[in-house]
Design a protein around this motif. Structure first.
Motif, PDB file in Angstrom:
ATOM      1  N   THR A  49       1.384  -1.387   0.327  1.00  0.00           N
ATOM      2  CA  THR A  49      -0.099   0.048   0.216  1.00  0.00           C
ATOM      3  C   THR A  49       0.443   1.071  -0.399  1.00  0.00           C
ATOM      4  OG1 THR A  49       0.258  -0.098   2.396  1.00  0.00           O
ATOM      5  CG2 THR A  49      -1.467  -1.488   1.370  1.00  0.00           C
ATOM      6  N   VAL A  50       0.651   1.870  -0.108  1.00  0.00           N
ATOM      7  CA  VAL A  50       0.819   3.643   0.139  1.00  0.00           C
ATOM      8  C   VAL A  50       1.690   4.002   1.259  1.00  0.00           C
ATOM      9  CG1 VAL A  50      -0.787   4.439  -2.394  1.00  0.00           C
ATOM     10  CG2 VAL A  50      -0.550   4.793   0.814  1.00  0.00           C
ATOM     11  N   ASN A  51       2.896   4.336   1.207  1.00  0.00           N
ATOM     12  CA  ASN A  51       3.680   3.941   2.767  1.00  0.00           C
ATOM     13  C   ASN A  51       3.878   5.631   3.087  1.00  0.00           C
ATOM     14  OD1 ASN A  51       5.454   4.040   0.691  1.00  0.00           O
ATOM     15  ND2 ASN A  51       7.408   3.161   2.201  1.00  0.00           N
ATOM     16  N   LEU A  52       4.287   6.206   1.592  1.00  0.00           N
ATOM     17  CA  LEU A  52       4.673   8.205   1.892  1.00  0.00           C
ATOM     18  C   LEU A  52       3.210   9.186   1.516  1.00  0.00           C
ATOM     19  CD1 LEU A  52       8.428   7.810   0.205  1.00  0.00           C
ATOM     20  CD2 LEU A  52       7.627   7.572   2.255  1.00  0.00           C
ATOM     21  N   GLN A  53       3.320   9.673   2.330  1.00  0.00           N
ATOM     22  CA  GLN A  53       2.816  11.073   1.576  1.00  0.00           C
ATOM     23  C   GLN A  53       3.740  12.002   1.657  1.00  0.00           C
ATOM     24  OE1 GLN A  53       0.397  12.434   4.362  1.00  0.00           O
ATOM     25  NE2 GLN A  53      -0.820  14.588   2.746  1.00  0.00           N
ATOM     26  N   LEU A  54       3.829  12.740   0.021  1.00  0.00           N
ATOM     27  CA  LEU A  54       4.762  13.822  -0.314  1.00  0.00           C
ATOM     28  C   LEU A  54       3.428  15.358  -0.260  1.00  0.00           C
ATOM     29  CD1 LEU A  54       5.665  12.276  -3.728  1.00  0.00           C
ATOM     30  CD2 LEU A  54       6.905  12.458  -1.100  1.00  0.00           C
ATOM     31  N   TYR A  55       4.366  16.259   0.093  1.00  0.00           N
ATOM     32  CA  TYR A  55       4.129  18.169  -0.418  1.00  0.00           C
ATOM     33  C   TYR A  55       4.723  18.487  -0.727  1.00  0.00           C
ATOM     34  CZ  TYR A  55       2.085  16.320   4.713  1.00  0.00           C
ATOM     35  OH  TYR A  55       1.509  15.216   5.519  1.00  0.00           O
ATOM     36  N   PHE A  56       3.977  19.566  -1.591  1.00  0.00           N
ATOM     37  CA  PHE A  56       5.469  20.359  -2.259  1.00  0.00           C
ATOM     38  C   PHE A  56       4.280  21.160  -2.040  1.00  0.00           C
ATOM     39  CE2 PHE A  56       5.902  22.709  -6.136  1.00  0.00           C
ATOM     40  CZ  PHE A  56       6.810  23.099  -6.347  1.00  0.00           C
ATOM     41  N   SER A  57       5.259  22.557  -1.534  1.00  0.00           N
ATOM     42  CA  SER A  57       4.308  24.272  -1.299  1.00  0.00           C
ATOM     43  C   SER A  57       5.090  24.927  -2.520  1.00  0.00           C
ATOM     44  CB  SER A  57       4.607  24.807   0.332  1.00  0.00           C
ATOM     45  OG  SER A  57       4.125  23.348   0.643  1.00  0.00           O
ATOM     46  N   PRO A  58       4.880  25.879  -3.082  1.00  0.00           N
ATOM     47  CA  PRO A  58       5.637  26.238  -4.292  1.00  0.00           C
ATOM     48  C   PRO A  58       6.000  28.418  -3.088  1.00  0.00           C
ATOM     49  CG  PRO A  58       2.828  27.075  -4.553  1.00  0.00           C
ATOM     50  CD  PRO A  58       3.278  25.788  -3.219  1.00  0.00           C
ATOM     51  N   SER A 111      13.825  33.290  -5.216  1.00  0.00           N
ATOM     52  CA  SER A 111      12.665  32.113  -6.143  1.00  0.00           C
ATOM     53  C   SER A 111      13.126  30.615  -5.402  1.00  0.00           C
ATOM     54  CB  SER A 111      12.816  32.125  -7.291  1.00  0.00           C
ATOM     55  OG  SER A 111      11.927  33.675  -7.585  1.00  0.00           O
ATOM     56  N   ALA A 112      11.591  29.767  -5.089  1.00  0.00           N
ATOM     57  CA  ALA A 112      12.057  28.894  -3.898  1.00  0.00           C
ATOM     58  C   ALA A 112      10.674  28.216  -3.921  1.00  0.00           C
ATOM     59  CB  ALA A 112      12.807  28.832  -2.596  1.00  0.00           C
ATOM     60  N   PHE A 113      11.232  26.790  -3.697  1.00  0.00           N
ATOM     61  CA  PHE A 113      10.003  26.115  -2.599  1.00  0.00           C
ATOM     62  C   PHE A 113      10.656  25.013  -2.224  1.00  0.00           C
ATOM     63  CE2 PHE A 113      11.424  23.429  -7.149  1.00  0.00           C
ATOM     64  CZ  PHE A 113      11.717  22.024  -6.513  1.00  0.00           C
ATOM     65  N   LEU A 114       9.377  24.143  -1.427  1.00  0.00           N
ATOM     66  CA  LEU A 114      10.020  23.069  -0.439  1.00  0.00           C
ATOM     67  C   LEU A 114       9.253  22.312  -0.860  1.00  0.00           C
ATOM     68  CD1 LEU A 114       7.801  22.566   1.369  1.00  0.00           C
ATOM     69  CD2 LEU A 114       8.234  24.941   2.359  1.00  0.00           C
ATOM     70  N   LEU A 115       9.730  20.724  -0.718  1.00  0.00           N
ATOM     71  CA  LEU A 115       9.342  19.275  -0.941  1.00  0.00           C
ATOM     72  C   LEU A 115       9.811  18.402   0.765  1.00  0.00           C
ATOM     73  CD1 LEU A 115       8.422  18.062  -3.735  1.00  0.00           C
ATOM     74  CD2 LEU A 115      10.536  17.167  -4.112  1.00  0.00           C
ATOM     75  N   SER A 116       8.299  18.401   0.540  1.00  0.00           N
ATOM     76  CA  SER A 116       8.367  17.317   2.189  1.00  0.00           C
ATOM     77  C   SER A 116       7.998  15.704   1.996  1.00  0.00           C
ATOM     78  CB  SER A 116       7.621  18.271   2.544  1.00  0.00           C
ATOM     79  OG  SER A 116       7.879  19.279   3.036  1.00  0.00           O
ATOM     80  N   HIS A 117       8.268  15.107   2.396  1.00  0.00           N
ATOM     81  CA  HIS A 117       7.286  13.716   3.599  1.00  0.00           C
ATOM     82  C   HIS A 117       7.192  12.933   4.468  1.00  0.00           C
ATOM     83  CE1 HIS A 117      10.546  10.850   4.548  1.00  0.00           C
ATOM     84  NE2 HIS A 117      11.514  12.075   4.061  1.00  0.00           N
ATOM     85  N   ASN A 118       6.452  12.384   4.931  1.00  0.00           N
ATOM     86  CA  ASN A 118       6.476  12.081   5.907  1.00  0.00           C
ATOM     87  C   ASN A 118       6.189  10.428   5.250  1.00  0.00           C
ATOM     88  OD1 ASN A 118       3.748  13.349   6.309  1.00  0.00           O
ATOM     89  ND2 ASN A 118       3.118  11.809   6.419  1.00  0.00           N
ATOM     90  N   PRO A 119       6.822   9.467   6.440  1.00  0.00           N
ATOM     91  CA  PRO A 119       5.755   8.210   6.545  1.00  0.00           C
ATOM     92  C   PRO A 119       4.044   8.072   6.545  1.00  0.00           C
ATOM     93  CG  PRO A 119       7.829   7.981   7.736  1.00  0.00           C
ATOM     94  CD  PRO A 119       6.979   9.153   7.148  1.00  0.00           C
TER      95      PRO A 119
END
Length: 540
Positions: A351-360, A380-388
């Protein structure tokens, strides 16, 4: 002493739903107690204003955890809503139900009636969605907005890069295809926050059978033997007792609900006695099984404009403010968590095991919990995140004192299992792969944090331990299950060993859901209200 059919402790996400549903017949009397005050603040009602409420003691419990060994002895700051609407008045408004298997697991753990097919009608009942779908509701109290036409264009670079890696795009994380990458739905209506306070409680205020008492701190459940008969609370410096003819319902959330149970003598007898609290019901599971999502963010400079270019300059802030003032539109009308996904890190995952977030948008000058959403980086920049998604580590809540005004002890015990460490390592690798994949790679000029010098699993795991923090999703401290030795409530949310007492909030989750926890908390409240009404009819 006033008497009501129900006394509800906590006017948070769940409590607002309960107060509305239980008084719909116009005859059932309800007292709703809330330790905080009014939610009538622009910083609560304006969607992006939640960045200003993180450190506001007037509306926030402002908890700190104990030092966490796996995070190098760091404490984690846990903002929780102390206000009408609870944490739903200060959250990022992302509407995610979770994966269907999350709820099938609830049912498989000995909780009949809590599988995906059982709970879907209650998700739909609460919902007023922008567009028709067999998986969504229309005409319910709480609006869900599809922000796809309004997200920052750079979000699509993330989605296209993920698709290039084989992660399918999805138009609806809450629909028929919840796995994949796409744009998050959010709880707003007409550019305002659509908390359960706005959606359920405020329209119900005119009912004469509903009394709302704010700035009232519940101190004890009143028990007659093993039956809950009321609640004792502090208001304006005096102690007041309210009686409940039918039930007392705790909706304080994963921290406050177990705290009140323990203050009332329901918990581990040895721990209670050590604090001078007379044990009434031996319930060692109270406060145990604490679960939370732990995330890390990677930051990237870009050659393409991001939200930083709008929200950092004074003129940009002014223009965004004017647009919001006149049209209730633009970046101030949305969360900065605009896109993301639910993915499997590799083919071996069932099953899915990671949630991703992309914030501009990016904030590299302050820790995660201190970010000022209207003061991003000046480039200019963005953030990329993950959590189990489904951590297997378990923490606990316990009392620090018999004094109800004192914060309890919070130990999340993050990264206590190899399973969770493996998911973290997989997530770290995935963020790097995404950043190296076109078209996202085409717009990146530099990885600012952690920086390319931090490389390899060992170094990136150390970085995670040094920087990771909560995503504000504590659950499961009054877990639902069959046995009083391992669970706190039964499948009808009745506290084991006590009559006339339920817990209805995120603390009853048998396991944390794969995603943001506000939407499933609303579902639990809808289903819990229906159960309470059904049981009252059987008695009468």
């Amino acid at each position: 002493m006033e008497t009501f059919d129900y006394v509800i402790v906590g006017a948070g996400t769940a409590g607002c739903v309960l107060a509305s549903r239980l008084t719909e017949d116009g005859r059932t009397t309800v007292l709703l107690l809330e330790a905080g005050g009014s939610d009538r603040s622009i910083w609560i009602q304006m969607p992006i204003g939640y960045g200003r409420t993180f450190f506001d003691r007037r509306i926030n419990w402002m908890y700190d955890t104990e030092p966490v060994e796996a995070l190098g002895g760091r404490r984690s700051y846990w903002p929780r809503g102390k206000v009408i609407g609870g944490s739903g008045s200060i959250n990022a408004m992302v509407y995610v139900r979770g994966q269907p298997h999350d709820f099938d697991d609830w049912r498989a753990a000995g909780n009949p009636g809590w599988g995906w097919d059982d709970v879907l009608p209650y998700f739909k009942k609460s919902e007023d969605f922008d567009r028709y779908s067999s998986h969504h509701g229309r005409g319910g109290p709480q609006h869900v907005t599809d922000i796809t036409p309004h997200v920052h264009p750079v979000c699509h670079s993330f989605i296209d890069a993920a698709a290039a890696l084989g992660f399918p795009p999805t138009s609806d994380f809450n629909g028929q295809h919840p796995e994949g990458v796409g744009i998050y739905h959010i709880n707003t209506r007409g550019g305002w926050r659509a908390s359960t306070a706005n959606a359920f409680l405020h329209p119900a205020r005119k009912r004469s059978c509903l009394k709302i008492q704010s700035k009232a701190l519940a101190t004890r459940i009143v028990l007659d033997g093993r039956r809950a008969t009321g609640v004792e609370y502090l208001v304006n410096g005096r102690t007041v007792t309210a009686q409940a003819r039918r039930e007392v319902i705790l909706s304080g959330g994963a921290i406050n609900s177990p705290q009140l149970l323990m203050l009332s003598g329901i918990g581990d007898p040895a721990q209670l006695a050590a604090l001078g609290i007379a044990p009434v019901v031996a319930a060692k599971a109270v406060g145990q099984n604490l679960q939370d999502h732990l995330a890390v963010s990677y930051f990237y400079k870009t050659r393409t404009a991001t939200l930083n270019d709008i929200l950092y300059p004074a003129i940009g802030k002014a223009m965004a403010g004017l647009r919001y003032m006149f049209d209730r539109a633009g970046p101030l009308s949305m969360s900065v968590n605009q896109s993301g996904g639910f993915v499997r890190s590799d083919a071996s995952q069932k099953t899915v095991n990671l949630q991703l977030y992309f914030s501009p948008v990016s904030y590299t000058k302050t820790p995660l919990s201190e970010r000022k959403l209207l003061n991003p980086d000046p480039f200019s920049a963005f953030l990329l995140s993950h959590n189990p998604c489904r951590p297997t580590s378990r923490g606990y809540i316990t009392l620090a004192s018999a004094d109800p005004t004192q914060h309890p002890v919070i130990q999340p015990n993050y990264l206590a299992t190899q399973h969770d460490i493996d998911d973290v390592l997989a997530g770290n690798r995935l963020l790097r792969r995404l950043a190296a994949t076109r078209p996202l790679a085409d717009i990146i000029t530099e990885e600012i944090v952690p920086g390319v010098q931090i490389d390899g699993d060992a170094a990136l795991l150390d970085d995670f331990r040094n920087r990771a923090d909560t995503v504000y999703h504590p659950t499961s401290t009054c877990m639902m299950g069959r046995d009083i030795d391992t669970a706190v409530v039964d499948h009808r949310l009745r506290v084991h060993g006590v009559q006339g007492l339920r817990v209805i909030d995120a603390s009853i989750f048998p396991n944390i859901t794969s995603g943001n926890t506000n939407a499933p908390t609303v579902m639990v409240a809808e289903k819990g209200a229906a159960m309470a009404i059904e049981d009252a009819r059987e008695i009468t």
